[in-house]
Design an enzyme around this catalytic site. Sequence first.
Site, PDB file in Angstrom:
ATOM      1  N   HIS A  35     109.200   5.952  78.234  1.00 16.43           N
ATOM      2  CA  HIS A  35     110.254   5.240  78.942  1.00 16.43           C
ATOM      3  C   HIS A  35     111.583   5.989  78.817  1.00 16.43           C
ATOM      4  O   HIS A  35     112.139   6.071  77.721  1.00 16.43           O
ATOM      5  CB  HIS A  35     110.364   3.832  78.340  1.00 16.43           C
ATOM      6  CG  HIS A  35     111.377   2.961  78.982  1.00 16.43           C
ATOM      7  ND1 HIS A  35     112.525   2.533  78.335  1.00 16.43           N
ATOM      8  CD2 HIS A  35     111.423   2.416  80.224  1.00 16.43           C
ATOM      9  CE1 HIS A  35     113.218   1.759  79.144  1.00 16.43           C
ATOM     10  NE2 HIS A  35     112.583   1.669  80.286  1.00 16.43           N
ATOM     11  N   GLU A  62     108.651   8.911  82.431  1.00 14.54           N
ATOM     12  CA  GLU A  62     109.360   8.169  83.475  1.00 14.54           C
ATOM     13  C   GLU A  62     110.654   8.831  83.946  1.00 14.54           C
ATOM     14  O   GLU A  62     111.380   9.419  83.146  1.00 14.54           O
ATOM     15  CB  GLU A  62     109.714   6.768  82.940  1.00 14.54           C
ATOM     16  CG  GLU A  62     110.209   5.853  84.037  1.00 14.54           C
ATOM     17  CD  GLU A  62     111.100   4.721  83.547  1.00 14.54           C
ATOM     18  OE1 GLU A  62     111.740   4.841  82.490  1.00 14.54           O
ATOM     19  OE2 GLU A  62     111.172   3.713  84.271  1.00 14.54           O
ATOM     20  N   ASP A  64     113.995   7.545  86.303  1.00  9.37           N
ATOM     21  CA  ASP A  64     114.736   6.613  87.170  1.00  9.37           C
ATOM     22  C   ASP A  64     115.594   7.466  88.091  1.00  9.37           C
ATOM     23  O   ASP A  64     116.178   8.454  87.647  1.00  9.37           O
ATOM     24  CB  ASP A  64     115.642   5.710  86.328  1.00  9.37           C
ATOM     25  CG  ASP A  64     114.846   4.716  85.509  1.00  9.37           C
ATOM     26  OD1 ASP A  64     113.951   4.067  86.070  1.00  9.37           O
ATOM     27  OD2 ASP A  64     115.129   4.580  84.305  1.00  9.37           O
ATOM     28  N   HIS A  77     119.395   5.986  84.622  1.00 11.74           N
ATOM     29  CA  HIS A  77     118.853   4.628  84.695  1.00 11.74           C
ATOM     30  C   HIS A  77     119.550   3.714  85.695  1.00 11.74           C
ATOM     31  O   HIS A  77     118.934   2.834  86.272  1.00 11.74           O
ATOM     32  CB  HIS A  77     118.870   3.967  83.312  1.00 11.74           C
ATOM     33  CG  HIS A  77     118.247   2.604  83.330  1.00 11.74           C
ATOM     34  ND1 HIS A  77     118.986   1.440  83.333  1.00 11.74           N
ATOM     35  CD2 HIS A  77     116.960   2.232  83.409  1.00 11.74           C
ATOM     36  CE1 HIS A  77     118.162   0.409  83.391  1.00 11.74           C
ATOM     37  NE2 HIS A  77     116.931   0.853  83.438  1.00 11.74           N
TER      38      HIS A  77
END
Length: 328
Positions: A35, A62, A64, A77
């Site tokens: 994450h 991940e 974003d 993020h």
Amino acid sequence: MYKLFILTLAVLNFNLSSLAAQNTVIEKSKIVIAHRGASGYLPEHTLAAKAMSYAMRPDFIEQDLVLSKDNIPIVIHDVFLDDVTNVAEVFPEKSRENGRFYVIDFTYDELQQLEVYERFNTKTKKAVYPGRFPFKKSRFKLHSLQEEIELIQGLNKSTGNNIGIYPEIKNPNFHLKNGKDISIIVLKILNDYGYRSKSDHCILQCFDHNELERIRVKLKSELYLTQLIEFPSEIKNIGQIARYANAIGPSINQVFTKDKTGKITYSALVKKAHNIGLKVHAYTFRKDVLGNFKTFEEMLQQGFINADLDGVFTDFPDIVISYVNAKP
Ligand code: CA
């Protein structure tokens, strides 16, 4: 001769089984998603955090994504810059009326002038996770989706592993209001780097239901898609979600509930999703935010085993990977 034959068979067998593993990694029973990288140890979404998470060998890392002014997807993020960078000091004049600084108001070159820090509270100027990497130490930068894919694909080449990417389209409506179609831009880059179908080690995620459905239906993406879910009310539409998505990504608050006696138990959500063919990847497993759990181990036991999650997003991929590997 016989020995050589056996050896050849063993090598062939190895190649065949690793090929099979490559095609089924998304459907693997328990997947670990780094994450924002190894964000429990280094500032989130920095290339350093991604390289460290890579070395822990998660199934996916991940990203974003928010567009810059010049339409480059930046790995960050939020649409905001001011809670993970020194933007307020470098470009004080570029805040909007609400006092906040937006990625979309800066070109890629301007963004390169910023230092990235551990996430902090813009009012108190204190780190959100005080036990993590020291605030404002060392030197980290923002980077693009392309740069991160090149890091991961480069490491896949140099190490012989095959770790996937798990990009998230952030706030498509905010992008549209600012005159940008983020999904089209991101899908083109994914396509250029070879991420086109469900077997390409890429899972695309989004909180916006209409946008993810559009990605499948109108933009005709054949990628593996995860519908992120923020509120319990969204689960009412789970049948509709199954028409375009392959998985749901609920928050752990929707997976775990407390019963009348205060004991933590799990909700019917995972079972409901499994019944209509959806996998469930829940966010976020943090050893320094245990909620109602006493230990991280207990949280993992409840999530992976008792609730039967298929995957977890975690800031501490090494611990979760050890946990998964130790289970039969
Ligand atoms: Ca995310």
